[in-house]
Enzyme design. Structure first.
Site, PDB file in Angstrom:
ATOM      1  N   LYS A   1       0.853  -1.261   0.407  1.00  0.00           N
ATOM      2  CA  LYS A   1       0.288   0.072   0.206  1.00  0.00           C
ATOM      3  C   LYS A   1       1.499   1.315   0.157  1.00  0.00           C
ATOM      4  CE  LYS A   1      -3.544  -1.902   0.164  1.00  0.00           C
ATOM      5  NZ  LYS A   1      -3.011  -4.212  -0.399  1.00  0.00           N
TER       6      LYS A   1
ATOM      7  N   GLY B   1      -9.082  -5.380   4.027  1.00  0.00           N
ATOM      8  CA  GLY B   1      -9.830  -5.800   4.486  1.00  0.00           C
ATOM      9  C   GLY B   1     -10.415  -5.433   5.857  1.00  0.00           C
TER      10      GLY B   1
ATOM     11  N   GLU C   1      -2.934   7.748   8.144  1.00  0.00           N
ATOM     12  CA  GLU C   1      -3.917   8.597   6.802  1.00  0.00           C
ATOM     13  C   GLU C   1      -5.123   8.900   7.807  1.00  0.00           C
ATOM     14  OE1 GLU C   1      -4.378   5.920   2.573  1.00  0.00           O
ATOM     15  OE2 GLU C   1      -6.341   5.740   4.251  1.00  0.00           O
TER      16      GLU C   1
ATOM     17  N   LEU D   1     -10.648  10.164   7.758  1.00  0.00           N
ATOM     18  CA  LEU D   1     -12.095  10.805   6.529  1.00  0.00           C
ATOM     19  C   LEU D   1     -13.777  10.567   7.991  1.00  0.00           C
ATOM     20  CD1 LEU D   1     -11.379  10.823   3.715  1.00  0.00           C
ATOM     21  CD2 LEU D   1     -10.927  12.756   4.645  1.00  0.00           C
TER      22      LEU D   1
ATOM     23  N   HIS E   1     -16.649   5.004  -0.184  1.00  0.00           N
ATOM     24  CA  HIS E   1     -16.022   4.386  -1.457  1.00  0.00           C
ATOM     25  C   HIS E   1     -16.457   4.888  -2.515  1.00  0.00           C
ATOM     26  CE1 HIS E   1     -13.119   0.870  -1.255  1.00  0.00           C
ATOM     27  NE2 HIS E   1     -13.120   0.820  -2.221  1.00  0.00           N
TER      28      HIS E   1
ATOM     29  N   GLU F   1      -9.288   2.072  -6.288  1.00  0.00           N
ATOM     30  CA  GLU F   1     -10.371   2.867  -4.940  1.00  0.00           C
ATOM     31  C   GLU F   1     -10.066   4.011  -4.222  1.00  0.00           C
ATOM     32  OE1 GLU F   1     -10.829  -0.610  -2.301  1.00  0.00           O
ATOM     33  OE2 GLU F   1     -11.383  -2.278  -3.957  1.00  0.00           O
TER      34      GLU F   1
ATOM     35  N   ASN G   1      -6.097  -2.723  -6.866  1.00  0.00           N
ATOM     36  CA  ASN G   1      -6.950  -4.265  -6.569  1.00  0.00           C
ATOM     37  C   ASN G   1      -6.266  -4.879  -8.232  1.00  0.00           C
ATOM     38  OD1 ASN G   1      -7.923  -4.654  -4.139  1.00  0.00           O
ATOM     39  ND2 ASN G   1      -9.365  -3.606  -5.256  1.00  0.00           N
TER      40      ASN G   1
ATOM     41  N   ARG H   1      -6.805  -7.587 -10.035  1.00  0.00           N
ATOM     42  CA  ARG H   1      -7.479  -8.580 -10.691  1.00  0.00           C
ATOM     43  C   ARG H   1      -8.932  -7.997 -10.650  1.00  0.00           C
ATOM     44  NH1 ARG H   1     -10.855  -8.549  -5.744  1.00  0.00           N
ATOM     45  NH2 ARG H   1     -10.044  -7.543  -3.960  1.00  0.00           N
TER      46      ARG H   1
END
Length: 450
Positions: free
Chosen positions: A116, A164, A200, A203, A208, A275, A289, A291
């Site tokens: 990330k 996740g 981060e 928020l 999303h 995302e 992602n 995939r």
């Protein structure tokens, strides 16, 4: 084009990939654990190979067994689906080292986006907006305090190597920071074998929003619009929409232009989803992602494109054959994830399906590997099906979802169908007035009122 593809997955996504291959004249190989010997994707595939006992570690994550199955069946390519090995860069490298094609991005891009911190650093350099936070992994609690003071509380500590919701903790103020830091690192180490974390700005009411892209490796990149995936429980999505109730076509076009330009510079190949958190009309990248996504059908419904077919074409070296101007957005689509769980407590509910009836009619699609008599095993993810509906507009899509949910019958196990009934009937959902925290409060109210 390939003549035979091995599907390194199970359940509805394995069946989804099989169907795309079948329509393209590609033979399929299903791999399965002993628990999935009677699964639908195994029944329908041209060939099947048992690769181990029920434990995913010994079967669907067993790289040697999967590569052996591909070799003995003469498969030319492996499609990983989602989950399991789909974002494992080492697996993709091993597939290629064995002279096979990995149907997905390059191992380097999988590795970059799987970290990330590296992903955010790459997007920062490419001009994609980010959530304010630490520039990299936090080296110490003292550094965490300094970053938190600069971006202001509340803050979110996140695992660098995963997602996740694991390794993710909120600190509302300085008094909570040390505990959040400690717990996030412990969870990250347990889940991903890496205790690196970053920070981060937290928020309080974001949506999303994610953008579906496809790139052919020849410099052509297009996007297929946004999905609103804000209805989440414990960071797991439950309902997705295409497009978002709060975005305008102009906002979609602007975000899409930024993202496709960035991926062209990266030389990205195959499907991907970026995302974002969206609040106060500002987008902030959180992860990519590399995939196919669980929620890809809503994009297919509004764009009229088979994303799995495009993955296969791109992996075979073909060019996209269309430009961004050729992509059209038609109507609205909603996906309800149906899981084998209690609709109030979310307790797992494996067992034998005694009755199964899928809804039908105009604009209704069901992606599921269920059938009457099938025993849902307790060893894997609880997702057993996806109800996807399409309408000329959002109101029509919601009405169609409510009608289809009324028709859908899954008896013998508990499912989340009743919860989806209540969500579709809720006035706030119908007005599109929700964010990523809405579903948690909604579920809590349902438990209080039972």
């Amino acid at each position: 084009m390939f003549t035979k593809v091995l599907i390194a997955n199970r359940g509805e996504i394995a069946l989804r990939i099989h169907r795309a291959c079948q329509e393209m004249g590609i033979r399929t190989v299903a791999v399965h654990s002993t628990a999935d010997a009677t699964a639908m994707h195994v029944r329908l595939a041209d060939e099947s190979v048992c690769i181990g006992p029920p434990s995913a570690r010994d079967s669907y994550l067993n790289v040697a067994a999967i590569l052996s199955a591909a070799t003995i069946t003469g498969a030319e390519a492996i499609h990983p689906g989602y989950g399991f090995l789909s974002e494992n860069a080492r697996f993709a490298e091993m597939v290629e080292a064995h002279g096979l094609t990995f149907i997905g991005p390059s191992p380097d891009h999988i590795r970059m986006m799987g970290d990330k911190i590296a992903a955010k650093d790459a997007m920062r350099r490419l001009g994609v907006p980010l959530v304010p936070g630490s520039p990299g992994a936090l080296a110490s609690l003292e550094e965490a305090r300094e970053v938190a003071d600069s971006i202001k509380y509340p803050v979110l500590i996140k695992a660098a190597a995963g997602g996740g919701g694991r390794g993710m903790k909120v600190a509302q103020d300085e008094s909570e920071l040390e505990e959040a830091w400690r717990v996030a690192r412990t969870e990250a180490k347990a889940a991903f074998g890496d205790d690196s974390v970053y920070m981060e700005k937290y928020l309080d009411r974001p949506r999303h929003i994610e953008l579906q892209v496809m790139a052919d490796g020849h410099g052509n990149v297009v996007h297929f619009g946004e999905r609103d995936c804000s209805l989440q429980r414990r960071h797991q999505k439950l309902v997705e929409e295409a497009g978002s109730p709060v975005l305008s076509p102009a906002q979609r076009d602007a975000l899409g232009a930024t993202v496709t330009a960035a991926l062209k510079q990266l030389g990205y190949r195959n499907a991907g989803t970026l995302e974002f958190l969206y609040q106060d009309e500002q987008f902030a990248f959180i992860e990519m992602n590399t995939r196919l996504q669980v929620e890809h059908p809503v994009t297919e419904m509004v764009c009229g494109v088979d994303l799995v077919r495009e993955q296969l074409r791109v992996a075979a070296g073909e060019r996209l054959g269309y430009t961004q101007d050729d992509v059209r957005f038609n109507g609205h689509a909603i996906e309800c994830r149906i899981t084998a769980e209690d609709p109030l407590t979310f307790a797992p509910s494996p067992g034998r399906v005694t009755t199964y009836h899928a809804p039908g009619g105009l604009g209704v699609r069901v992606d599921s590997a269920l059938y009457a008599g099938y025993a849902v095993p307790p060893h894997y993810d609880s997702l057993v099906g996806k109800l996807i509906v399409h309408g000329a507009n959002r109101a029509e899509a919601i009405a169609r979802a409510r009608r289809a949910l009324d028709e859908m019958v899954v008896a013998g196990i508990n499912t989340t169908i009743p919860l989806h009934h209540r969500i579709m009937a809720d006035p706030e959902f119908q007005a599109g007035d929700y964010n990523i925290h809405w579903l948690e409060r909604f579920v809590a109210r349902q438990e209080e009122n039972r």
